[in-house]
Scaffold this motif. Sequence first.
Motif, PDB file in Angstrom:
ATOM      1  N   TYR A 179       9.199   2.196  28.287  1.00 41.65           N
ATOM      2  CA  TYR A 179       9.327   3.550  27.754  1.00 41.65           C
ATOM      3  C   TYR A 179      10.023   3.565  26.399  1.00 41.65           C
ATOM      4  N   ILE A 180       9.404   4.282  25.479  1.00 41.27           N
ATOM      5  CA  ILE A 180       9.930   4.411  24.122  1.00 41.27           C
ATOM      6  C   ILE A 180      10.254   5.891  23.937  1.00 41.27           C
ATOM      7  N   ILE A 181      11.528   6.183  23.829  1.00 35.62           N
ATOM      8  CA  ILE A 181      11.951   7.585  23.815  1.00 35.62           C
ATOM      9  C   ILE A 181      12.178   8.038  22.379  1.00 35.62           C
ATOM     10  N   GLY A 182      11.479   9.104  22.014  1.00 43.07           N
ATOM     11  CA  GLY A 182      11.665   9.691  20.689  1.00 43.07           C
ATOM     12  C   GLY A 182      12.510  10.940  20.826  1.00 43.07           C
ATOM     13  N   ASN A 183      13.620  10.963  20.115  1.00 41.84           N
ATOM     14  CA  ASN A 183      14.538  12.091  20.218  1.00 41.84           C
ATOM     15  C   ASN A 183      14.291  13.022  19.033  1.00 41.84           C
ATOM     16  N   GLY A 184      13.353  13.953  19.216  1.00 37.57           N
ATOM     17  CA  GLY A 184      12.970  14.869  18.133  1.00 37.57           C
ATOM     18  C   GLY A 184      14.059  15.892  17.906  1.00 37.57           C
ATOM     19  N   LYS A 185      14.812  15.749  16.838  1.00 41.54           N
ATOM     20  CA  LYS A 185      16.044  16.537  16.733  1.00 41.54           C
ATOM     21  C   LYS A 185      15.770  18.026  16.533  1.00 41.54           C
ATOM     22  N   LEU A 186      14.556  18.398  16.111  1.00 40.18           N
ATOM     23  CA  LEU A 186      14.221  19.813  16.010  1.00 40.18           C
ATOM     24  C   LEU A 186      13.272  20.246  17.131  1.00 40.18           C
ATOM     25  N   PHE A 196       4.543   2.071  26.552  1.00 38.83           N
ATOM     26  CA  PHE A 196       4.122   0.863  25.848  1.00 38.83           C
ATOM     27  C   PHE A 196       2.751   0.392  26.352  1.00 38.83           C
ATOM     28  N   THR A 197       2.544   0.447  27.670  1.00 36.32           N
ATOM     29  CA  THR A 197       1.260   0.031  28.234  1.00 36.32           C
ATOM     30  C   THR A 197       0.119   0.867  27.653  1.00 36.32           C
ATOM     31  N   LYS A 198       0.339   2.177  27.617  1.00 34.43           N
ATOM     32  CA  LYS A 198      -0.700   3.056  27.063  1.00 34.43           C
ATOM     33  C   LYS A 198      -0.917   2.788  25.580  1.00 34.43           C
ATOM     34  N   MET A 199       0.172   2.493  24.897  1.00 31.66           N
ATOM     35  CA  MET A 199       0.052   2.193  23.470  1.00 31.66           C
ATOM     36  C   MET A 199      -0.831   0.963  23.266  1.00 31.66           C
ATOM     37  N   MET A 200      -0.587  -0.079  24.045  1.00 36.24           N
ATOM     38  CA  MET A 200      -1.371  -1.308  23.910  1.00 36.24           C
ATOM     39  C   MET A 200      -2.838  -1.046  24.247  1.00 36.24           C
ATOM     40  N   ASP A 201      -3.035  -0.226  25.261  1.00 39.05           N
ATOM     41  CA  ASP A 201      -4.388   0.118  25.673  1.00 39.05           C
ATOM     42  C   ASP A 201      -5.131   0.864  24.560  1.00 39.05           C
ATOM     43  N   ALA A 202      -4.461   1.833  23.973  1.00 43.66           N
ATOM     44  CA  ALA A 202      -5.082   2.614  22.890  1.00 43.66           C
ATOM     45  C   ALA A 202      -5.391   1.716  21.693  1.00 43.66           C
ATOM     46  N   ILE A 203      -4.499   0.778  21.425  1.00 44.90           N
ATOM     47  CA  ILE A 203      -4.735  -0.138  20.292  1.00 44.90           C
ATOM     48  C   ILE A 203      -5.942  -1.017  20.596  1.00 44.90           C
ATOM     49  N   ALA A 245       3.903   9.063  27.896  1.00 50.14           N
ATOM     50  CA  ALA A 245       4.250   8.763  29.292  1.00 50.14           C
ATOM     51  C   ALA A 245       4.725  10.032  29.987  1.00 50.14           C
ATOM     52  N   GLY A 246       5.415  10.871  29.256  1.00 55.71           N
ATOM     53  CA  GLY A 246       5.923  12.114  29.833  1.00 55.71           C
ATOM     54  C   GLY A 246       6.878  12.784  28.879  1.00 55.71           C
ATOM     55  N   THR A 247       7.303  13.986  29.280  1.00 57.27           N
ATOM     56  CA  THR A 247       8.312  14.667  28.471  1.00 57.27           C
ATOM     57  C   THR A 247       9.431  15.151  29.385  1.00 57.27           C
ATOM     58  N   VAL A 248      10.627  15.073  28.869  1.00 57.81           N
ATOM     59  CA  VAL A 248      11.749  15.708  29.546  1.00 57.81           C
ATOM     60  C   VAL A 248      11.826  17.100  28.931  1.00 57.81           C
ATOM     61  N   ASN A 249      11.492  18.122  29.722  1.00 58.17           N
ATOM     62  CA  ASN A 249      11.314  19.457  29.170  1.00 58.17           C
ATOM     63  C   ASN A 249      12.613  20.236  29.081  1.00 58.17           C
ATOM     64  N   GLN A 250      12.763  20.926  27.974  1.00 55.51           N
ATOM     65  CA  GLN A 250      13.875  21.861  27.766  1.00 55.51           C
ATOM     66  C   GLN A 250      15.218  21.255  28.180  1.00 55.51           C
ATOM     67  N   ALA A 251      15.413  19.999  27.792  1.00 60.73           N
ATOM     68  CA  ALA A 251      16.622  19.317  28.252  1.00 60.73           C
ATOM     69  C   ALA A 251      17.869  19.813  27.533  1.00 60.73           C
ATOM     70  N   GLY A 252      17.705  20.271  26.319  1.00 64.64           N
ATOM     71  CA  GLY A 252      18.865  20.736  25.548  1.00 64.64           C
ATOM     72  C   GLY A 252      18.427  20.949  24.119  1.00 64.64           C
ATOM     73  N   VAL A 268      22.981  14.727  28.715  1.00 62.45           N
ATOM     74  CA  VAL A 268      22.070  15.067  29.799  1.00 62.45           C
ATOM     75  C   VAL A 268      21.541  13.789  30.442  1.00 62.45           C
ATOM     76  N   LYS A 269      21.670  13.737  31.763  1.00 66.09           N
ATOM     77  CA  LYS A 269      21.167  12.602  32.536  1.00 66.09           C
ATOM     78  C   LYS A 269      19.806  12.979  33.114  1.00 66.09           C
ATOM     79  N   TRP A 270      18.853  12.105  32.935  1.00 60.54           N
ATOM     80  CA  TRP A 270      17.499  12.399  33.429  1.00 60.54           C
ATOM     81  C   TRP A 270      16.872  11.132  33.993  1.00 60.54           C
ATOM     82  N   LYS A 271      15.809  11.329  34.753  1.00 52.66           N
ATOM     83  CA  LYS A 271      15.229  10.208  35.494  1.00 52.66           C
ATOM     84  C   LYS A 271      13.983   9.686  34.791  1.00 52.66           C
ATOM     85  N   LEU A 272      13.960   8.394  34.572  1.00 55.69           N
ATOM     86  CA  LEU A 272      12.781   7.750  33.994  1.00 55.69           C
ATOM     87  C   LEU A 272      11.644   7.815  35.000  1.00 55.69           C
ATOM     88  N   GLY A 273      10.472   8.230  34.547  1.00 53.99           N
ATOM     89  CA  GLY A 273       9.307   8.250  35.428  1.00 53.99           C
ATOM     90  C   GLY A 273       9.002   9.630  35.961  1.00 53.99           C
TER      91      GLY A 273
END
Length: 651
Positions: free
Chosen positions: A340-347, A356-363, A385-392, A417-422
């Motif tokens: 999992y590669i987490i992007g922290n979009g500050k806005l 990562f698996t999906k990324m390799m597949d798409a490539i 892979a997914g989104t952590v919604n409205q976390a903060g 904020v603590k959240w669960k992978l997957g």
Amino acid sequence: MKKTVNILVTLLFALGLFSCNQGKSDGDKGALSSNAAEKVYVAPGQHDEFYAFLSGGFSGQMSVYGLPSGRLFKVIDVFSQDPQESYGYSEETRPMLNTSFGFVPWDDAHHPDISQTKGVLDGRWIFINANNTPRIARIDLTTFETAEILEIPNSAGNHSSPFVTENTEYVVAGTRFSVPIPQRDMSIKDYKGKFKGALSFVSVDPENGGMELAFQILMPGFDYDLAHPGRDKSHGWFFFTTYNTEEANSLLEVNASQNDKDFIAAVNWKKAEEYIKAGKFKTMPADYAHNVYSDETHSATSTMLKEVKVLDASELPGLVYFLPTPKSPHGVDVDPSGEYIIGNGKLSANLTVHSFTKMMDAIENKKFDGEAYGIPILKFEDVLAGTVNQAGLGPLHTEFDGEGNGYTSFFISSEVVKWKLGTWEVLDRKPVYYSVGHVMIPGGNSRNPYGKYLLSLNKITKDRFLPTGPEVTQSAQLFDITGDKMELLLDFPTIGEPHYAAGIPADIIAKNSRKIFKLSENKHKYAIKTTQEARVERNGNEVHVYMSMIRSHFTPDNIEGVKIGDKVYFHITNFEQDFDVPHGFAVIGGHNGELLIMPGATETLLWEPTKVGVWPFYCTDFCSALHQEMSGYVRVSPAGSNVPLTSSLGE
Ligand code: RUQ
Ligand code: CUA
């Protein structure tokens, strides 16, 4: 455009309100209603369980604390001069702060990262970046001293740095600001399409840690904010966040917030190595300093290097791919499994997690959604892979506990904020006081986190400590994360702004900690090994004093024949061979700080006397019952005097 401005204003307003409105009640209650005090209490004479290395931000240094106590052990001098130990003042250490811009004795240090072997912290070295005048430093964790500083050319604002790969093959240096490469005189308005961003890969010698700028990847003129390496299955890749994919050159707060999505750049550095081997690089002239400190000569050397190998990402297929990520992402973090590669979009209100698996597949299946300057863009949905919604509000950085959970800092809503992978569900949230930047779990960016504590590194403290005028401290807050819910244990102030930190179990490092330097192995050019060698020598207007120190005197302690206009070099060797017996040296009117010389080492202080007279020097470190007696005199005569140069002890 107007809408963007409104959102920004609202966010900033929210920050202001939040900081003022949050009472102290929650944190205080937490501490009172539990055994928090016991959990951080390290009894007198006992040792802490972890070392924590905190960046000093604009202090340019790195500080070493114990966890859970929050006790400060040492400030390691890295990018700033420090008169206490004469770092950057003594003749031996001045070359450490040399750059292609000349002597630069300060910087803005952000991200400590400990060396790894097979994805696990090995505690050999810790690296940290200088943001302003681009540099990476390596600190030796047997001596806790800066061993090496490498300047990064073609870079400006070395922020996505240093971040080590899982066998410390490389540390990286991504440029925050794109610039003309090579630098030249051109109109700022021509930024778009003409400025470039360099991502530098610095190799680390597995034996001695020596750094070398292996290659740079030339990228489009975006801002490269942060980075983390792939690990385990994604080992061989490096991920960099970008913002300002708009390539704006003015009023970035508005103009660089237009695009709904920016990118995470996925760099295949194994591919880069292949291209280098195949000769697909250009050699560019460059100008950068490489500074190395030796524990044998107790001296640093500075070498100017003149070229660099460059790979052009626009021309070399398979080297870089873009993963669309909402919106102006700051941190990018990779979970311990490497999936999992987490992007922290500050806005953005959501956290975006790429697979990562999906990324390799798409490539593999060439599922691209256009390109930017020849670099393929993957489809957002294909790699998600997914989104952590409205976390903060305002996510910045994520660390992991090794139990399948992520912990993300939210700057604007001032919480962790603590959240669960997957499953991406939010499990817990705790306010922090206030405005957290990074969080740190020891080993939290490796394959093997030690998920006992989390440290929240806060920018703003306001009312948390006694006031100290307009400038108040930044702080760290320690949480126990062993339970389902995080528990706040402790606030402690930090030195400078603690952007990021690195923690490690103490026993990995403590057993290797150096106690003395062997006098017999001292190869300093001006070292002496016996008091018989102590002497003074004149060479034109240079006076060289070969001096020794041992409890509780200097040899020699009387010097005559120094004249106004002389440059007096005190080369002092500490003859002690016992742990924890440094001696200091200070002389009146000295401009270069004082010396603090470790057992078995030699250091040099340059003194340029300005007044005729008889002037004392003394030991600055209370070393024995006769410390106050550890002193001497130097007689300074007028220029042109013919008092002969002599030195003596006990005559
Ligand atoms: S970093 S929080 Cu986010 Cu260099 Cu400071
Ligand atoms: Cu040596 Cu005090």
